[in-house]
Design a protein around this motif. Structure first.
Motif, short mmCIF file in Angstrom:
data_model
loop_
_atom_site.label_atom_id
_atom_site.label_comp_id
_atom_site.label_asym_id
_atom_site.label_seq_id
_atom_site.Cartn_x
_atom_site.Cartn_y
_atom_site.Cartn_z
N VAL A 1 0.95 -1.12 0.13
CA VAL A 1 -0.25 -0.25 -0.06
C VAL A 1 1.39 0.96 0.40
N ALA A 2 2.10 1.25 0.95
CA ALA A 2 2.98 2.21 0.86
C ALA A 2 3.72 2.11 -0.55
N ALA B 1 3.06 7.69 -2.30
CA ALA B 1 3.50 8.72 -0.96
C ALA B 1 2.42 7.59 0.37
N LEU B 2 2.81 6.82 0.58
CA LEU B 2 1.68 6.21 1.86
C LEU B 2 2.24 5.27 2.45
N ALA B 3 2.18 5.69 3.99
CA ALA B 3 2.85 5.33 5.18
C ALA B 3 1.82 4.34 5.94
N CYS C 1 4.90 -0.09 11.92
CA CYS C 1 4.41 0.23 10.46
C CYS C 1 5.82 0.03 9.85
N ASP C 2 5.36 1.15 8.39
CA ASP C 2 6.89 1.40 8.22
C ASP C 2 7.52 2.25 8.22
N THR C 3 8.59 2.17 7.46
CA THR C 3 10.15 3.36 8.02
C THR C 3 9.49 5.27 7.59
N LEU C 4 8.32 4.85 6.89
CA LEU C 4 7.78 5.54 6.38
C LEU C 4 7.64 6.82 7.66
N LEU C 5 6.66 6.32 8.30
CA LEU C 5 5.19 6.76 9.37
C LEU C 5 6.66 7.37 10.35
N PRO D 1 13.79 7.53 12.77
CA PRO D 1 13.28 5.74 12.26
C PRO D 1 13.53 4.86 13.70
N ALA D 2 11.71 3.67 13.28
CA ALA D 2 11.76 3.26 13.62
C ALA D 2 10.73 1.92 13.15
#
Length: 467
Positions: A149-150, A155-157, A170-174, A182-183
């Motif tokens: 989905v991201a 550009a979806l987190a 979550c993914d790293t973009l969130l 970063p987490a």
């Protein structure tokens, strides 16, 4: 992902009982990705018959005809299908349609469509596995869903939140969107704290309503810290509840909408500016009409003078509109207003000076002044005879915070000038056109060798372009 033939059959068979809005989200995402007017998502049952589980931009009847037709439908000149594959077998298709012929999707779009088809396959599989293996299957599907989905293009987190533990996977973009380290695992309370306090109450209310029963939520809010200000949009859904109705799993996405919000704000400011300018313009036109009538000796003279002054005002308005009323360069304004009075083959009007950005009020006032000076020069002054010339030049003087733009209009080679016995509206207009610009000055003189005008305006900074 599903090993046995029996599992493969159950995956396909589940297609008959999947009235799930998640498929609509996927077809909408595919339509946006390809900018396509119509998208279908079909699944195959145990007998090998395709059925439609989601359609965007096309009604159910026409969609059924498209699927049933042995050859391409005459209503759609373009058709591109991506298989939905689960357990090594095709269980359906994601079909892009267009009534006009178009090139096939770019390779990166195909990759994204395949990712969307993979999500659809994961959703089918999630609903066909036994309760005993649901947790392990869901963890794998959630990971695949977040990854797919991201999409980079969107550009979806994406994230999954367990309200019982308060942990967000979550993914790293969130965390990047929330201006955090970063987490891949975060605490929900830390995310809430990162939201701008101006938006925190409405955001909490949005989540509370979703958790208490509405399931779906959406909203937009500002993030603390980043400069310039960052806006995020949030969309999500409660996907699991326990026997007592308490939420156990929430899925959602965030994406940056800063550019859109800034564009909307610019649009609002522009509309307010236009409304303000329309009122000022109407007042200016009314004053022009009133004063032109007062000084005109006959109706024809009024019509000619008034039309030309309206034209000068309209040219400046048009140029300001092109620049969204942020101001325009003095060179562009000067060339636009003076070019009708010059000869392109044998130029007689010179324009010299470093380009400078004028405010809207300065531009409108100066446009009327230049028009009147050029019009008088054409009727009585240097431009009324073949050998006459006009020079328009300007300089920027003064230090920082007190800079002024000084313009000079000089005529040479025309008839000998005699000071007028009385001043008409044109001369009054030259002296008063910058009345709205504080600390502006205009001197209009009539020495024998040629008319001269000096104009002084407060000024900010020069534009990058130089003469």
């Amino acid at each position: 992902m599903v090993e046995s033939d029996q599992d493969k059959a159950s995956v396909a068979g589940a297609a008959e009982a999947l009235p799930d809005p998640d498929f609509d989200r996927l077809t909408s995402l595919a339509a946006a990705l390809c900018q396509a007017p119509a998208v279908l998502l079909t699944l195959v049952d145990t007998a090998g018959v395709q059925s439609i589980h989601s359609h965007v931009g096309i009604d159910a009847g026409e969609a059924a005809y498209v699927i049933a037709a042995a050859s391409p439908s005459p209503a759609f000149a373009f058709r591109f299908a991506v298989p939905i594959v689960a357990a090594g077998s095709q269980v359906g298709s994601l079909i892009i349609l267009d009534r006009e012929q178009r090139p096939p999707p770019e390779p990166v779009q195909v990759q994204h469509l395949e990712a969307i088809a993979g999500i659809a396959a994961s959703l089918v599989m999630l609903r066909t596995r036994s309760q005993a293996g649901a947790r392990a299957e869901a963890a794998l599907a959630h990971a695949e869903t977040r990854r797919a989905v991201a999409l980079e293009a969107a550009a979806l987190a994406s994230w999954v939140w367990d309200p019982r533990t308060g942990v967000v996977e979550c993914d790293t973009l969130l965390p990047e969107l929330f201006n955090m380290p970063p987490a891949t695992r975060m605490r929900a309370r830390d995310i809430v704290v990162a939201i701008d306090r101006r938006d925190i109450d409405k955001t909490r209310k949005m989540f509370r309503e979703a958790l208490e029963g509405s399931d779906d939520y959406s909203g937009e809010y500002r993030i603390k810290g980043p400069h310039p200000l960052r806006w995020l949009a949030a969309r999500g859904r409660v996907v699991e509840r326990d026997a007592d109705g308490r939420p156990t799993l929430v899925f959602g996405v965030n994406y940056d909408v800063t550019e859109r919000r800034h564009a909307e704000e610019r649009q609002r400011l522009l509309l307010r500016e236009i409304n303000h300018r329309v009122k000022n313009t109407l007042a200016t036109v009314q004053a022009l009409a009133t004063q032109t009538v007062r000084y005109a000796r006959e109706p024809r003279e009024f019509l000619d003078a008034f039309s030309q002054r309206l034209r000068a005002l309209g040219l400046a308005h048009g140029l300001l509109s092109e620049y969204e009323w942020r101001g325009i360069g003095i060179r562009d304004l000067s060339r636009m207003e003076l070019s009708p009075f010059d000869d392109a083959d044998v130029p007689r009007i010179s324009i010299v000076g470093q380009d400078a950005l004028l405010t809207p009020d300065q531009a409108l006032g100066l446009a009327l002044i230049l028009h009147e000076l050029a019009s008088n020069a054409l009727k009585y002054g240097a431009l009324s005879v073949p050998g006459g010339k006009v020079s328009l030049s300007w300089t920027i003087r003064g230090g920082k915070g007190a800079k002024r733009l000084h313009l000079e209009w000089m005529e040479r080679g025309g008839p000998e000038v005699e000071p007028p016995q009385h001043h008409g509206f044109g001369s009054i207009l030259i002296r008063r056109s910058l009345a709205k610009v504080i600390s502006s000055e205009v001197r209009h003189e009539f020495p024998p060798e040629g008319v001269r005008a000096e104009i002084s305006l407060p000024f900010g900074e020069p534009a990058e372009t130089t003469a």
